[in-house]
Scaffold this active site. Structure first.
Site, mmCIF file in Angstrom:
data_model
loop_
_atom_site.group_PDB
_atom_site.id
_atom_site.type_symbol
_atom_site.label_atom_id
_atom_site.label_comp_id
_atom_site.label_asym_id
_atom_site.label_seq_id
_atom_site.Cartn_x
_atom_site.Cartn_y
_atom_site.Cartn_z
ATOM 1 N N ARG A 108 0.888 -1.177 0.000
ATOM 2 C CA ARG A 108 0.000 0.000 0.000
ATOM 3 C C ARG A 108 0.916 1.214 0.000
ATOM 4 N NH1 ARG A 108 -5.362 1.396 3.437
ATOM 5 N NH2 ARG A 108 -6.091 -0.140 1.944
ATOM 6 N N HIS A 135 -7.495 0.931 -6.401
ATOM 7 C CA HIS A 135 -7.639 0.036 -5.241
ATOM 8 C C HIS A 135 -8.273 -1.264 -5.769
ATOM 9 C CE1 HIS A 135 -7.740 -1.338 -1.249
ATOM 10 N NE2 HIS A 135 -8.640 -0.548 -0.703
ATOM 11 N N GLN A 138 -9.949 -4.159 -3.545
ATOM 12 C CA GLN A 138 -11.224 -3.736 -2.956
ATOM 13 C C GLN A 138 -12.357 -3.914 -3.968
ATOM 14 O OE1 GLN A 138 -12.019 -2.013 0.246
ATOM 15 N NE2 GLN A 138 -14.007 -2.662 -0.522
ATOM 16 N N ASP A 227 -17.487 6.377 -0.824
ATOM 17 C CA ASP A 227 -16.167 6.336 -0.180
ATOM 18 C C ASP A 227 -15.958 7.694 0.475
ATOM 19 O OD1 ASP A 227 -13.547 5.746 0.554
ATOM 20 O OD2 ASP A 227 -12.718 5.929 -1.467
ATOM 21 N N CYS A 267 -16.422 1.115 1.152
ATOM 22 C CA CYS A 267 -15.195 0.342 1.430
ATOM 23 C C CYS A 267 -14.676 0.573 2.849
ATOM 24 C CB CYS A 267 -14.129 0.672 0.399
ATOM 25 S SG CYS A 267 -13.600 2.389 0.431
ATOM 26 N N ARG A 293 -13.442 -9.486 1.586
ATOM 27 C CA ARG A 293 -12.076 -9.204 1.118
ATOM 28 C C ARG A 293 -11.175 -10.406 1.370
ATOM 29 N NH1 ARG A 293 -10.122 -3.689 1.751
ATOM 30 N NH2 ARG A 293 -8.397 -4.515 0.530
HETATM 31 N N1 CP Z 1 -11.190 -0.495 2.567
HETATM 32 C C1 CP Z 1 -9.893 -0.514 2.940
HETATM 33 O O1 CP Z 1 -8.977 -0.665 2.122
HETATM 34 O O2 CP Z 1 -9.717 -0.373 4.277
HETATM 35 P P1 CP Z 1 -8.323 -0.134 5.030
HETATM 36 O O3 CP Z 1 -7.847 1.232 4.607
HETATM 37 O O4 CP Z 1 -8.664 -0.196 6.480
HETATM 38 O O5 CP Z 1 -7.362 -1.203 4.620
HETATM 39 N N1 NVA Z 2 -10.127 6.506 -1.130
HETATM 40 C C1 NVA Z 2 -9.709 6.084 0.173
HETATM 41 C C2 NVA Z 2 -9.883 4.612 0.325
HETATM 42 C C3 NVA Z 2 -9.567 4.073 1.677
HETATM 43 C C4 NVA Z 2 -9.699 2.587 1.757
HETATM 44 C C5 NVA Z 2 -8.268 6.481 0.406
HETATM 45 O O1 NVA Z 2 -7.448 6.401 -0.520
HETATM 46 O O2 NVA Z 2 -7.957 6.910 1.507
#
Ligand code: CP
Ligand code: NVA
Length: 309
Positions: A108, A135, A138, A227, A267, A293
């Site tokens: 990430r 993402h 997800q 989101d 999400c 997930r």
């Molecule tokens: N939805 C998601 O990716 O959650 P986290 O940021 O907690 O991993």
């Molecule tokens: N769009 C959000 C998703 C979090 C899972 C972010 O990037 O923070």
């Protein structure tokens, strides 16, 4: 070996194979405890190395459980403890070590360039666990959740996104093109998808419409996605952005423009974009969405290892 960094790069036949495997595995382990391995433990002896340069709860836990349930193990690296983050080691050398010590790498990151560079130098699969541009784990999991709940192919459903034009929406757009589903996007005109994404939509002749009126985006929807308005590390004027999105807050009134049996997905984590009455309603399937997930990422891991049945 396969990488999993962007839905755009993966043929839909492969994505369908992942979803089918996830469904079979989920059904087959109903009586097993959370840490018990699937029959045959297909990734026994394998190590998934994961690293989060941004916060995570769900992605972290679900990848941990995914590799465990396949018989393997996970190790989470803290980016601030590596030489890489302090400029003392290159991505190339870091990638060489990860490839020699582990069997797959889940990252990430706040940099798409970094993701690309790791992909170039790793000789093990890399999985994108969220980047500024997408993402993918997800959204593939969300396609699974939609089809599981609606008991229909997603191509037969009307999907609506109410929210910011961000990484999660980019992956939803890619999924809409891959799986051929109708997608209505509701967002303020100041926050519509960028030129590159608009070009991608145009070149793929899909049924994706962008509305500045949230009600229009909701009409006839089977599924509403949302989101956070402010993503992690989003460098914006928060007050100004939240003000622009006030009209787009998902409440019972806005939900009434969608189909009566419409479901709500998010999400997580959530912010003021959704009213508590909607988030906690029977229409909201966010907890099932989060737990799925684990199931889908297991099949993504098997795909990466070239071991999909
Ligand atoms: N939805 C998601 O990716 O959650 P986290 O940021 O907690 O991993
Ligand atoms: N769009 C959000 C998703 C979090 C899972 C972010 O990037 O923070």
């Amino acid at each position: 070996m396969n990488h999993f960094t962007d839905l755009k790069d993966i043929p839909v036949s492969h994505l369908r194979k992942i979803l089918k495997d996830a469904k079979n595995r989920k059904n087959a382990r109903k009586k097993l405890n959370i840490l018990e391995a699937d029959k045959g433990a297909p990734l026994k002896g394998k190590l998934l190395i994961q690293m989060f340069e941004k916060s995570s709860l769900r992605t972290r836990l679900s990848f941990y459980l995914a590799i465990k349930q396949l018989g393997g193990s996970a190790l989470t690296l803290r980016p601030d403890e590596l030489h890489l983050s302090k400029g003392g080691e290159s991505i190339e050398d870091t990638a060489k070590i990860l490839s020699n010590f582990g069997n797959a790498f889940m990252l990430r990151t706040g940099s798409d360039k970094k993701l690309k560079e790791f992909k170039k130098y790793l000789s093990i699969p890399i999985i994108n666990g969220l980047s500024p541009s997408s993402h993918p784990t997800q959204i593939l999991s969300d396609v699974f959740t939609v089809e599981e709940i609606k008991k229909k192919l997603i191509s037969k459903l009307k999907i609506t996104w109410i929210g910011d034009s961000n990484n999660v929406l980019n992956s939803l757009i890619a999924a809409s093109i891959k799986f051929s589903f109708n997608l209505n996007i509701g967002c303020p005109k100041e926050y519509k998808p960028n030129k590159e994404i608009l070009g991608y939509i145009k070149s793929n002749k899909n049924k994706i419409l962008i509305h500045n009126d949230p009600k229009k985006a909701m009409i006839g929807a089977d599924v509403i996605f949302s989101d956070k308005v402010i993503s992690i590390n989003d460098q914006v004027n928060t007050i100004k952005k939240l003000n622009h999105f006030k009209r787009f807050r998902i409440d019972k009134k806005l939900m009434s423009f969608a189909k009566r049996d419409c479901i709500f997905l998010h999400c997580l984590p959530r912010g003021p974009e959704v009213d508590d009455n909607v988030f906690s309603s029977n229409q909201s399937k966010v907890w099932q969405q989060a737990l799925n997930r684990v199931h889908v990422q297991k099949s993504i891991l098997l795909y990466c290892f070239g071991k999909l049945r």
